[in-house]
Enzyme design. Structure first.
Site, short mmCIF file in Angstrom:
data_model
loop_
_atom_site.label_atom_id
_atom_site.label_comp_id
_atom_site.label_asym_id
_atom_site.label_seq_id
_atom_site.Cartn_x
_atom_site.Cartn_y
_atom_site.Cartn_z
CG HIS A 58 2.16 -3.79 8.09
ND1 HIS A 58 2.46 -4.92 7.37
CD2 HIS A 58 0.80 -3.68 8.05
CE1 HIS A 58 1.35 -5.47 6.89
NE2 HIS A 58 0.33 -4.74 7.29
CD GLN A 82 -4.90 -6.21 8.67
OE1 GLN A 82 -4.75 -7.03 7.77
NE2 GLN A 82 -4.33 -5.02 8.64
CG PHE A 130 -1.71 1.30 1.35
CD1 PHE A 130 -1.28 2.28 2.22
CD2 PHE A 130 -2.82 1.55 0.56
CE1 PHE A 130 -1.95 3.50 2.32
CE2 PHE A 130 -3.50 2.75 0.65
CZ PHE A 130 -3.07 3.73 1.52
O1 RIB Z 1 0.84 -1.97 3.72
C1 RIB Z 1 0.90 -1.66 5.08
C2 RIB Z 1 1.16 -0.20 5.27
O2 RIB Z 1 0.09 0.55 4.71
C3 RIB Z 1 1.19 0.21 6.76
O3 RIB Z 1 2.05 1.30 6.92
C4 RIB Z 1 -0.22 0.62 7.03
O4 RIB Z 1 -0.32 1.56 8.11
C5 RIB Z 1 -0.57 1.30 5.73
O5 RIB Z 1 -0.05 2.62 5.77
#
Ligand code: RIB
Ligand code: CA
Length: 303
Positions: free
Chosen positions: A237, A225, A163
């Site tokens: 993450h 999730q 993302f």
């Molecule tokens: O893909 C995960 C990332 O995207 C993390 O930083 C989550 O907070 C979103 O920003």
């Protein structure tokens, strides 16, 4: 001397725990926070960053950054983080007093006032990329960039892209190509740091001010999730970018070249990693999950 860090983020449940970890560690000095549109709109990520820091009794300045990517249209992730971007816990009402300077100016001024600062990004990299483009004189003041983003294998929002990179691959490319020493903490390791129900129960027994917030936020995070990705626990993450500064046994890194795909194709946002011992970029390839959660517990016990 505590290590000086600056955090650019898009809270976001896991960003919130990264902030908690940074604020609770005496070995780190969090000089400032900037926020960016990502998990939710800029207005919401800004409010969330302020709520988390003030709830944790910190008055660290929070500067407003980009409300959209450098080139592409805005991408948010409300299905994971909820309407507010930090659903699950009700914060007290705080004055929304942000840093007067915008994120790029505040980051530039902070870096130029210090010898060396570690810049940590846990959202789309628009703010850091803009600062590097507008003020290249900050480069010698950056000890290293540590970013949650990318993957050595599969993406999450698409089969190819994670993302934070997908949301602004042009910005990510500017940062990755900057030749500034960098560590990439990608999905290939962060997907293993799941806040499983037994972890939530373990932290719920701590009964501190911070663990109350942690447990409430993680219960929401786990629910979405499960619904969206079918995971048994939310992947933490972002806090791994901070944890690796606290103990170098938590993550294992290998020097690699990283090519960020900005092509107008299905692979947009992919981070193609190739081992190269000479590279200024290190990519996380291993994780000690148990040690990581020991540091999360230690942080929750301290505040
Ligand atoms: O893909 C995960 C990332 O995207 C993390 O930083 C989550 O907070 C979103 O920003
Ligand atoms: Ca994030």
């Amino acid at each position: 001397m505590p290590r000086k860090i600056f955090l650019d983020c898009d809270p976001g449940h896991d960003d919130a725990i990264a902030i908690l970890l940074a604020l609770s560690s005496p070995s780190l000095s969090l000089l400032g926070i900037s926020v960016v549109s990502g998990n939710q709109t800029l207005e919401k990520t800004a409010r969330n960053a302020l709520n988390v820091t003030r709830y944790l009794h910190s008055d660290v300045p929070i500067a407003l950054g980009a409300s959209k990517p450098l080139k592409r249209s805005r991408l948010n992730c409300g299905e994971i983080h909820g309407e507010s971007g930090l659903d699950g816990f009700t914060f007290p009402e705080y004055d929304l007093q942000y840093e007067k300077r915008d994120a790029v100016t505040f980051l530039k001024d902070t870096l130029l006032s210090q010898d060396k600062v570690t810049v940590v990004t846990t959202g789309p990299m628009t703010n850091l990329a803009s600062a590097l483009l507008q003020y290249p004189e900050i480069i010698p003041h950056i000890e290293e960039i540590i970013s949650m983003g990318g993957s050595t294998d599969k993406g999450n929002l698409t089969p190819y892209a994670e993302f934070n990179i997908l949301a602004d691959a042009e910005a990510a490319k500017i940062c990755f190509d900057s030749k500034i020493p960098m560590r990439m903490v990608g999905l290939n390791v962060t997907r293993k740091a799941l806040v499983l129900p037994e972890i939530v129960e373990r932290m719920d027994k701590i009964k501190t001010h911070s663990s109350k917030m942690f447990v409430a936020l993680m219960k929401f995070f786990n629910k979405t999730q499960k619904e969206v990705f079918g995971l048994d626990g939310g992947p933490l993450h972002d806090p791994l970018t901070i944890a690796c500064l606290l103990d170098d046994k938590i993550l294992h890194f290998e020097h690699m070249d990283v090519d960020v795909d900005i092509s107008d194709s299905i692979t947009y946002g992919q981070t193609r990693c190739k081992p190269n011992k000479e590279s200024y970029i290190q990519v996380a390839t291993g994780i000690d999950v148990n040690l990581f959660f020991d540091y999360i517990e230690k942080a929750l016990r301290s505040c």
